[in-house]
Every structure is written in structure tokens, then in C-alpha cells.
Motif scaffolding. Structure first.
Motif, PDB file in Angstrom:
ATOM      1  N   THR A  54       0.829  -1.200   0.000  1.00  0.00           N
ATOM      2  CA  THR A  54       0.000   0.000   0.000  1.00  0.00           C
ATOM      3  C   THR A  54       0.867   1.256   0.000  1.00  0.00           C
ATOM      4  O   THR A  54       2.020   1.232   0.444  1.00  0.00           O
ATOM      5  N   ASP A  58      -4.179   5.042  -0.180  1.00  0.00           N
ATOM      6  CA  ASP A  58      -4.870   3.840  -0.660  1.00  0.00           C
ATOM      7  C   ASP A  58      -6.058   3.515   0.225  1.00  0.00           C
ATOM      8  O   ASP A  58      -6.005   3.662   1.451  1.00  0.00           O
ATOM      9  N   THR A  59      -7.120   3.072  -0.411  1.00  0.00           N
ATOM     10  CA  THR A  59      -8.285   2.548   0.298  1.00  0.00           C
ATOM     11  C   THR A  59      -8.596   1.176  -0.279  1.00  0.00           C
ATOM     12  O   THR A  59      -8.066   0.797  -1.330  1.00  0.00           O
ATOM     13  N   SER A  62     -10.033   1.687  -3.730  1.00  0.00           N
ATOM     14  CA  SER A  62      -9.068   2.016  -4.777  1.00  0.00           C
ATOM     15  C   SER A  62      -8.225   0.799  -5.166  1.00  0.00           C
ATOM     16  O   SER A  62      -7.902   0.603  -6.333  1.00  0.00           O
ATOM     17  N   LEU A  63      -7.896  -0.027  -4.192  1.00  0.00           N
ATOM     18  CA  LEU A  63      -7.119  -1.239  -4.505  1.00  0.00           C
ATOM     19  C   LEU A  63      -7.952  -2.227  -5.314  1.00  0.00           C
ATOM     20  O   LEU A  63      -7.445  -2.864  -6.236  1.00  0.00           O
TER      21      LEU A  63
END
Length: 114
Positions: A54, A58-59, A62-63
Motif C-alpha cells: 500500500t 490507498d483505500t 481504490s485497490l
């Protein structure tokens, strides 16, 4: 008369061997099919994943957007798999530089009816 009886015995033995090899004789044993079916279903639901590191900002959303699933699955299903792979993140935010596992699909086709 002897050749006829010998031929009949050979045909019967060949038939029994063929049936045993194609259908098997284990269905007559006393194994519990329910337990083996459950174990097979659990094995089929093992997720296929990739490990990512990460970065700041990043969330989980989003990943998941950057690494889409290989098979169609809903967000809650994928999130459940994510938390199975990363149980330490259930009550924690993503930390930059941390390696986490992202589920992409199941290793086996899910034939369990779930």
C-alpha cells in the motif's frame, strides 16, 4: 463345452473389472459423503490472491479498482475474502508500506450452490 464355459467366465470377469474400473467400488464403502462434500466446498472456496504494497491514500475501494477480480463477484463477497486473507485489518486503517493480500478469484469453480 469347456471352451464355452471358459469364454463365459472370461467375459464375466472382464465385465466386472470394467465396471469396477469405470464406476469404482468405493461407493459401497461406509464413508460419510456429507463430510467429504463439505470439505470439498471449503477447498473450492480458497481465494486466489495477489500481494500488494500500500501507499499513502490507498483505500480498499481504490485497490479493488486497480486490481479487478478475474471472475464476477460482488463487492461484499470480495470484501469478505479480503478480511479472511487480512484479518488484522478488520478494525484498522491501511498503513502505507504494508503488504496486504487482495482476492482476485476462487482457485476452483464454486459448485457448492452457495
Amino acid at each position: 463345452m469347456r471352451p464355452f464355459v471358459l469364454t463365459a467366465i472370461i467375459i464375466i470377469i472382464a465385465f466386472v473389472v470394467k465396471v469396477d474400473l469405470t464406476e469404482g467400488s468405493l461407493q459401497f464403502s461406509a464413508f460419510s459423503l456429507k463430510n467429504s462434500d463439505t470439505a470439498l466446498c471449503e477447498k473450492q472456496r480458497e481465494p486466489n490472491y495477489i500481494t500488494v504494497q500500500t501507499i499513502q491514500g490507498d483505500t480498499i475501494h481504490s485497490l479493488f479498482a486497480l486490481h479487478p477480480a478475474k471472475v464476477p463477484m460482488t463487492f461484499p463477497e470480495r470484501l469478505e475474502l479480503f478480511y479472511q486473507l487480512n484479518p488484522h485489518l478488520q478494525l484498522q486503517a491501511l498503513i502505507p508500506g504494508e503488504n496486504i493480500k487482495l482476492p482476485l478469484s476462487f482457485e476452483f469453480e464454486n459448485k457448492c450452490g452457495k
